[in-house]
Design a protein around this motif. Structure first.
Motif, PDB file in Angstrom:
ATOM      1  N   ALA A 141       3.649   9.261   4.143  1.00 34.44           N
ATOM      2  CA  ALA A 141       4.927   9.028   4.830  1.00 34.44           C
ATOM      3  C   ALA A 141       5.479   7.647   4.496  1.00 34.44           C
ATOM      4  N   GLY A 142       5.293   7.233   3.251  1.00 33.56           N
ATOM      5  CA  GLY A 142       5.826   5.958   2.787  1.00 33.56           C
ATOM      6  C   GLY A 142       4.955   4.754   3.052  1.00 33.56           C
ATOM      7  N   ALA A 143       3.865   4.939   3.832  1.00 36.40           N
ATOM      8  CA  ALA A 143       3.022   3.812   4.210  1.00 36.40           C
ATOM      9  C   ALA A 143       1.708   3.834   3.423  1.00 36.40           C
ATOM     10  N   LEU A 144       1.256   2.655   3.030  1.00 36.58           N
ATOM     11  CA  LEU A 144       0.059   2.516   2.206  1.00 36.58           C
ATOM     12  C   LEU A 144      -1.220   2.650   3.029  1.00 36.58           C
ATOM     13  N   GLN A 145      -2.193   3.373   2.476  1.00 37.47           N
ATOM     14  CA  GLN A 145      -3.523   3.467   3.059  1.00 37.47           C
ATOM     15  C   GLN A 145      -4.557   3.094   1.996  1.00 37.47           C
ATOM     16  N   VAL A 146      -5.661   2.464   2.439  1.00 37.65           N
ATOM     17  CA  VAL A 146      -6.727   2.025   1.537  1.00 37.65           C
ATOM     18  C   VAL A 146      -8.035   2.653   1.998  1.00 37.65           C
ATOM     19  N   HIS A 147      -8.796   3.181   1.055  1.00 39.18           N
ATOM     20  CA  HIS A 147     -10.066   3.814   1.407  1.00 39.18           C
ATOM     21  C   HIS A 147     -11.145   2.756   1.621  1.00 39.18           C
ATOM     22  N   VAL A 148     -11.904   2.907   2.708  1.00 31.59           N
ATOM     23  CA  VAL A 148     -13.033   2.019   3.000  1.00 31.59           C
ATOM     24  C   VAL A 148     -14.281   2.878   3.196  1.00 31.59           C
ATOM     25  N   PRO A 149     -15.451   2.394   2.747  1.00 32.14           N
ATOM     26  CA  PRO A 149     -16.666   3.195   2.840  1.00 32.14           C
ATOM     27  C   PRO A 149     -17.199   3.341   4.248  1.00 32.14           C
ATOM     28  N   ALA A 150     -16.837   2.414   5.145  1.00 34.60           N
ATOM     29  CA  ALA A 150     -17.291   2.475   6.533  1.00 34.60           C
ATOM     30  C   ALA A 150     -16.320   1.665   7.376  1.00 34.60           C
ATOM     31  N   SER A 151     -16.436   1.791   8.674  1.00 37.87           N
ATOM     32  CA  SER A 151     -15.523   1.069   9.557  1.00 37.87           C
ATOM     33  C   SER A 151     -15.660  -0.441   9.361  1.00 37.87           C
TER      34      SER A 151
END
Length: 463
Positions: free
Chosen positions: A314-324
């Motif tokens: 929805a136009g917003a960037l997300q970054v994958h992380v291996p854990a919280s």
């Protein structure tokens, strides 16, 4: 301490022992002395009860000592909670209640002079009754700027720090062994610590710190540097330096932490013939994307670093992380790894693959992006800066000349926006309120002077 016996031992061993590790003004420290001081502190701190799994908050005078202590704590397996020196006393106390460390280490005496660098300073260790040990494997805990609410604690593991150092080291233009890197922001900030100090350690480059945050000290630190790293404030200090100022060795300047104004970027390249590059990231993830050469122009945050997984929803960037990355708050969606929302709106250039940063993902009830309302206000000739909050009600906080009138601002907005997107209220101020890290506040309560405190259900609790 055995240099090879902990995760950062290889970083400390990388540089030539005789070479300069760091310099501030007339004071310099070699790589040999850095290792010796770190080793000595790692033998002293356990006498205070600090050991593997201990939680230690670190605050105080920016100094060589600050970095010796950080590395010594890491070598012992402690979790370091790093506080910025400029954080006000009340907010610092709230952050200590939130993180609940077992120990607090204070460096020197600030006495209202938080940006003054001291080569060496006193180290005071205090045990904090009732503090909790580390409940996660994060070796570093830092706090977000708090521009949109309460500062959020974000943790980094040893593997994530080393992975970021490797990713940065693989970039073509970054500092190499024997070069001088002026790190102009406080090292309590992620980009300065990891992209500046830890990367320089890994490559054998010399770090140059300004002796204070003042204009003359910042210019002096950059004067014989090959690489300059800072935020928009420091880049502006260099761009506006006195006539005749030269940076003869400069080949790379990188801004991070916030949006660099177009005017500042233009003034810098006109003065020094070097375009300002960009480094974009978050406290939780470190650097995500870069445009080190500044080749894509203002407003572009660059292309993702190799190994960093991203997506746009929805136009917003997300970054994958291996854990919280959150040591104190439950985050079930990220417990086993997942997509971290940055809440930053981006648009991708199909030809270059670079991202344009469009602003935050908030919207007015009309559906208009708040960042687009801000852009309309910033186009007004008398507006210097603006922050728009929403969705209901939409209000604008505007800084600019004394000629600004609320009625004129409303009429200006109506020329370019539908009526439902026009802010219901305008707050005209001499300067926008900013966080300790210099970012414009976007939290309604703090902008109206209500402050913040840790929520009772989060204080003193584990994950």
């Amino acid at each position: 301490m055995n240099d090879g016996g902990w995760w950062g031992g290889g970083l400390l061993a990388a540089g030539d022992p005789r070479a300069q590790w760091a310099r501030a003004g007339a004071d310099a420290v070699s790589f040999r002395e850095f290792r010796a001081r770190t080793t000595w502190l790692s033998s002293v701190l356990p006498a205070h009860g600090i050991r593997a799994g201990s939680t230690v908050a670190l605050h105080g005078t920016p100094s060589f000592t600050q970095l010796w202590v950080v590395c010594a704590l890491w070598s012992l397996g402690a979790q370091v909670v790093l506080l910025e020196p400029s954080v006000p006393r009340a907010e610092r106390q709230a952050l200590l209640e939130l993180s609940d460390p077992q120990f607090v280490i204070t460096l020197g005496e600030l006495l209202g002079d938080e940006d003054r660098f001291a080569p060496e300073c006193e180290v005071l260790v205090r045990r904090r009754p009732g503090g909790r040990p580390a409940g996660t494997d994060h070796c570093l805990v830092q706090f977000s700027s708090g521009t949109t609410g309460r500062p959020k604690a974000a943790g980094r593991t040893a593997s994530s720090l080393l992975a970021e150092v490797r990713r940065i080291g693989a970039l073509a233009l970054v500092a190499r062994g024997g070069e001088r890197v002026a790190v102009l922001e406080p090292v309590a900030r992620s980009f300065a610590l990891i992209g500046g100090v830890l990367h320089a350690l890994a490559t054998g480059a010399t770090v140059v710190f300004p002796t204070s945050g003042g204009d003359a000290a910042v210019v002096a630190a950059a004067a014989d540097a090959d690489v300059v790293l800072g935020g928009p404030r420091q880049i502006a200090q260099l761009a506006n330096a006195p006539a005749g100022t030269r940076l003869p060795r400069l080949r790379l300047a990188v801004s991070g932490g916030d949006v660099l104004p177009v005017e500042t970027a233009g003034a810098f390249v006109r003065r020094y013939g070097v375009r300002v590059g960009q480094a974009y990231g978050t406290t939780e993830t470190g650097v995500v994307a870069t445009d080190l050469a500044g080749e894509y122009g203002p407003g572009v945050i660059g292309v993702p670093l190799p190994g960093v997984r991203t997506r746009v929803v929805a136009g917003a960037l997300q970054v994958h992380v291996p854990a919280s990355p959150y040591p104190y708050e439950p985050w079930p969606a990220l417990a086993g790894g997942g997509w971290l929302p940055t809440h930053d709106l981006v648009a991708r250039d199909a030809a270059t693959g670079a991202w344009w940063l469009r602003g935050r993902d908030g919207r007015a009830s009309s559906g208009e992006y708040l960042v687009d309302i801000e852009a309309v206000l910033l186009a007004h000739r008398d507006v210097r800066d603006a922050v728009v909050l929403g969705p209901d009600p939409v209000e604008a906080h505007v800084a600019g000349s004394g000629a600004l009138r609320r009625a004129d601002l409303a009429a200006w907005c109506r020329r370019f926006l539908q009526e439902a997107a026009v802010p219901q209220s305008f707050h005209v101020v001499p300067e926008l309120a900013r966080s300790a890290s210099g970012k414009a506040l976007r939290d309604r309560a703090r902008l109206h002077g209500q402050g913040w405190a840790p929520r009772p259900d989060r204080v003193g609790r584990g994950r």
